[in-house]
Scaffold this motif. Structure first.
Motif, PDB file in Angstrom:
ATOM      1  N   VAL A  89       0.840  -1.198   0.000  1.00 22.61           N
ATOM      2  CA  VAL A  89       0.000   0.000   0.000  1.00 22.61           C
ATOM      3  C   VAL A  89       0.879   1.253   0.000  1.00 22.61           C
ATOM      4  O   VAL A  89       0.625   2.200  -0.744  1.00 22.61           O
ATOM      5  N   LYS A  90       1.930   1.247   0.822  1.00 21.44           N
ATOM      6  CA  LYS A  90       2.820   2.408   0.876  1.00 21.44           C
ATOM      7  C   LYS A  90       3.505   2.638  -0.469  1.00 21.44           C
ATOM      8  O   LYS A  90       3.624   3.774  -0.932  1.00 21.44           O
ATOM      9  N   LYS A  91       3.945   1.570  -1.125  1.00 21.01           N
ATOM     10  CA  LYS A  91       4.600   1.692  -2.425  1.00 21.01           C
ATOM     11  C   LYS A  91       3.653   2.320  -3.447  1.00 21.01           C
ATOM     12  O   LYS A  91       4.021   3.255  -4.157  1.00 21.01           O
ATOM     13  N   TYR A  92       2.419   1.829  -3.495  1.00 23.73           N
ATOM     14  CA  TYR A  92       1.473   2.370  -4.464  1.00 23.73           C
ATOM     15  C   TYR A  92       1.057   3.801  -4.108  1.00 23.73           C
ATOM     16  O   TYR A  92       0.781   4.598  -5.007  1.00 23.73           O
ATOM     17  N   PHE A  93       1.033   4.126  -2.825  1.00 30.79           N
ATOM     18  CA  PHE A  93       0.746   5.499  -2.424  1.00 30.79           C
ATOM     19  C   PHE A  93       1.862   6.432  -2.902  1.00 30.79           C
ATOM     20  O   PHE A  93       1.593   7.512  -3.435  1.00 30.79           O
ATOM     21  N   LEU A  94       3.105   6.003  -2.730  1.00 30.82           N
ATOM     22  CA  LEU A  94       4.234   6.819  -3.195  1.00 30.82           C
ATOM     23  C   LEU A  94       4.239   6.925  -4.719  1.00 30.82           C
ATOM     24  O   LEU A  94       4.545   7.992  -5.274  1.00 30.82           O
ATOM     25  N   ASP A  95       3.882   5.823  -5.403  1.00 27.77           N
ATOM     26  CA  ASP A  95       3.779   5.876  -6.864  1.00 27.77           C
ATOM     27  C   ASP A  95       2.728   6.894  -7.296  1.00 27.77           C
ATOM     28  O   ASP A  95       2.913   7.625  -8.274  1.00 27.77           O
ATOM     29  N   LEU A  96       1.621   6.949  -6.557  1.00 30.53           N
ATOM     30  CA  LEU A  96       0.568   7.909  -6.883  1.00 30.53           C
ATOM     31  C   LEU A  96       1.053   9.348  -6.667  1.00 30.53           C
ATOM     32  O   LEU A  96       0.768  10.237  -7.476  1.00 30.53           O
ATOM     33  N   GLN A  97       1.817   9.576  -5.610  1.00 29.28           N
ATOM     34  CA  GLN A  97       2.355  10.912  -5.373  1.00 29.28           C
ATOM     35  C   GLN A  97       3.311  11.331  -6.485  1.00 29.28           C
ATOM     36  O   GLN A  97       3.283  12.485  -6.943  1.00 29.28           O
ATOM     37  N   THR A 150       0.599  11.099 -21.312  1.00 30.58           N
ATOM     38  CA  THR A 150       1.313   9.976 -20.699  1.00 30.58           C
ATOM     39  C   THR A 150       1.304  10.096 -19.179  1.00 30.58           C
ATOM     40  O   THR A 150       1.074   9.107 -18.473  1.00 30.58           O
ATOM     41  N   ALA A 151       1.526  11.293 -18.667  1.00 38.31           N
ATOM     42  CA  ALA A 151       1.512  11.511 -17.214  1.00 38.31           C
ATOM     43  C   ALA A 151       0.122  11.231 -16.640  1.00 38.31           C
ATOM     44  O   ALA A 151      -0.010  10.640 -15.554  1.00 38.31           O
ATOM     45  N   LEU A 152      -0.923  11.619 -17.371  1.00 39.35           N
ATOM     46  CA  LEU A 152      -2.295  11.371 -16.929  1.00 39.35           C
ATOM     47  C   LEU A 152      -2.579   9.863 -16.898  1.00 39.35           C
ATOM     48  O   LEU A 152      -3.186   9.348 -15.951  1.00 39.35           O
ATOM     49  N   TYR A 153      -2.102   9.161 -17.909  1.00 38.16           N
ATOM     50  CA  TYR A 153      -2.251   7.699 -17.952  1.00 38.16           C
ATOM     51  C   TYR A 153      -1.566   7.055 -16.746  1.00 38.16           C
ATOM     52  O   TYR A 153      -2.155   6.223 -16.061  1.00 38.16           O
ATOM     53  N   HIS A 154      -0.333   7.453 -16.452  1.00 38.12           N
ATOM     54  CA  HIS A 154       0.395   6.894 -15.310  1.00 38.12           C
ATOM     55  C   HIS A 154      -0.291   7.243 -13.985  1.00 38.12           C
ATOM     56  O   HIS A 154      -0.286   6.435 -13.053  1.00 38.12           O
ATOM     57  N   TYR A 155      -0.893   8.412 -13.916  1.00 32.49           N
ATOM     58  CA  TYR A 155      -1.631   8.797 -12.707  1.00 32.49           C
ATOM     59  C   TYR A 155      -2.819   7.862 -12.491  1.00 32.49           C
ATOM     60  O   TYR A 155      -3.048   7.372 -11.380  1.00 32.49           O
ATOM     61  N   TYR A 156      -3.586   7.609 -13.544  1.00 26.61           N
ATOM     62  CA  TYR A 156      -4.754   6.720 -13.407  1.00 26.61           C
ATOM     63  C   TYR A 156      -4.334   5.290 -13.065  1.00 26.61           C
ATOM     64  O   TYR A 156      -4.985   4.618 -12.263  1.00 26.61           O
ATOM     65  N   ILE A 157      -3.248   4.830 -13.647  1.00 32.10           N
ATOM     66  CA  ILE A 157      -2.748   3.486 -13.342  1.00 32.10           C
ATOM     67  C   ILE A 157      -2.317   3.408 -11.876  1.00 32.10           C
ATOM     68  O   ILE A 157      -2.635   2.448 -11.163  1.00 32.10           O
ATOM     69  N   ALA A 158      -1.600   4.415 -11.392  1.00 30.60           N
ATOM     70  CA  ALA A 158      -1.145   4.435  -9.998  1.00 30.60           C
ATOM     71  C   ALA A 158      -2.335   4.508  -9.042  1.00 30.60           C
ATOM     72  O   ALA A 158      -2.348   3.844  -7.997  1.00 30.60           O
ATOM     73  N   GLU A 159      -3.353   5.269  -9.393  1.00 32.57           N
ATOM     74  CA  GLU A 159      -4.549   5.385  -8.553  1.00 32.57           C
ATOM     75  C   GLU A 159      -5.282   4.044  -8.480  1.00 32.57           C
ATOM     76  O   GLU A 159      -5.696   3.598  -7.402  1.00 32.57           O
ATOM     77  N   ALA A 160      -5.410   3.372  -9.607  1.00 34.63           N
ATOM     78  CA  ALA A 160      -6.081   2.063  -9.626  1.00 34.63           C
ATOM     79  C   ALA A 160      -5.282   1.025  -8.846  1.00 34.63           C
ATOM     80  O   ALA A 160      -5.859   0.199  -8.121  1.00 34.63           O
ATOM     81  N   ALA A 161      -3.969   1.055  -8.958  1.00 35.29           N
ATOM     82  CA  ALA A 161      -3.130   0.098  -8.224  1.00 35.29           C
ATOM     83  C   ALA A 161      -3.253   0.319  -6.719  1.00 35.29           C
ATOM     84  O   ALA A 161      -3.322  -0.637  -5.946  1.00 35.29           O
ATOM     85  N   LEU A 162      -3.295   1.574  -6.291  1.00 39.93           N
ATOM     86  CA  LEU A 162      -3.457   1.871  -4.860  1.00 39.93           C
ATOM     87  C   LEU A 162      -4.817   1.397  -4.370  1.00 39.93           C
ATOM     88  O   LEU A 162      -4.920   0.789  -3.291  1.00 39.93           O
ATOM     89  N   GLN A 163      -5.851   1.641  -5.132  1.00 40.18           N
ATOM     90  CA  GLN A 163      -7.190   1.187  -4.734  1.00 40.18           C
ATOM     91  C   GLN A 163      -7.252  -0.334  -4.635  1.00 40.18           C
ATOM     92  O   GLN A 163      -7.850  -0.879  -3.711  1.00 40.18           O
ATOM     93  N   ARG A 164      -6.626  -1.018  -5.578  1.00 42.95           N
ATOM     94  CA  ARG A 164      -6.619  -2.479  -5.558  1.00 42.95           C
ATOM     95  C   ARG A 164      -5.858  -2.996  -4.336  1.00 42.95           C
ATOM     96  O   ARG A 164      -6.293  -3.931  -3.660  1.00 42.95           O
ATOM     97  N   ALA A 165      -4.726  -2.363  -4.008  1.00 42.55           N
ATOM     98  CA  ALA A 165      -3.916  -2.780  -2.862  1.00 42.55           C
ATOM     99  C   ALA A 165      -4.659  -2.535  -1.547  1.00 42.55           C
ATOM    100  O   ALA A 165      -4.479  -3.269  -0.575  1.00 42.55           O
ATOM    101  N   MET A 166      -5.501  -1.509  -1.522  1.00 36.13           N
ATOM    102  CA  MET A 166      -6.266  -1.199  -0.321  1.00 36.13           C
ATOM    103  C   MET A 166      -7.569  -1.996  -0.248  1.00 36.13           C
ATOM    104  O   MET A 166      -8.307  -1.897   0.719  1.00 36.13           O
ATOM    105  N   GLY A 167      -7.856  -2.782  -1.287  1.00 37.05           N
ATOM    106  CA  GLY A 167      -9.060  -3.604  -1.277  1.00 37.05           C
ATOM    107  C   GLY A 167     -10.300  -2.877  -1.755  1.00 37.05           C
ATOM    108  O   GLY A 167     -11.408  -3.340  -1.558  1.00 37.05           O
TER     109      GLY A 167
END
Length: 170
Positions: A89-97, A150-167
């Motif tokens: 969760v912390k990794k994906y949170f940092l990726d989102l930041q 590209t940055a917007l795409y990476h933002y959405y991917i990071a947001e989805a990964a964080l949500q998935r990691a948080m359940g």
């Protein structure tokens, strides 16, 4: 999955160890005979016990040890999974930041490129710039917009990964 594995290993270990305990059975029999003459007694009674004990203790103990090792492995996997979840969760949170910061930089680059393009078009209209300068500014604006996408795409991917990691799922 690891809890089921732990339960299976515990039950199997108990079963293997119970195989080392002797089995005792009591047997009783009563027999009544009528009309057989003098050869057979009229009534007979029999009492006995049966003891069954397998002496393969070494084999049974080794089998129980294997199941104990499987139990320990399942417990270790469960601990690793529990410890890994907060890190994930912390990794994906940092990726989102990081993605959010990249998006902010890309947005600023688009604004700067648009302003540069606007200035070059005005300079061209005043005959102070060439078509090459306008085309270069247009190309810089297009690159900035592509970087923003590209940055917007990476933002959405990071947001989805964080949500998935948080359940959380959408």
């Amino acid at each position: 999955m690891t809890r089921i594995g732990q339960q299976q290993a515990l039950a199997g270990r108990r079963a293997k160890r119970w195989l080392m305990v002797p089995t005792v059975a009591a047997v009783a029999q009563f027999e009544a005979n009528y009309g057989m003459g003098t050869i057979m007694p009229k009534t007979a009674f029999f009492v006995g016990a049966v003891l069954e004990w397998e002496f393969e203790w070494g084999k049974r103990w080794r089998e129980a040890d294997v199941l104990t090792a499987q139990l320990n492995q399942a417990r270790l996997l469960e601990r690793q999974a529990k410890a890994g979840i907060p890190l994930e969760v912390k990794k994906y949170f940092l990726d989102l930041q990081v993605a959010r910061a990249s998006l902010k930089v890309a947005r600023a680059a688009v604004k700067a490129a648009a302003e540069s393009h606007r200035i070059q078009v005005k300079r061209y209209e005043l005959k102070a710039a060439s078509t090459t300068d306008v085309l270069d500014a247009q190309m810089d604006l297009t690159k900035a917009k592509a970087t923003y996408s590209t940055a917007l795409y990476h933002y959405y991917i990071a947001e989805a990964a964080l949500q998935r990691a948080m359940g959380e799922g959408r």
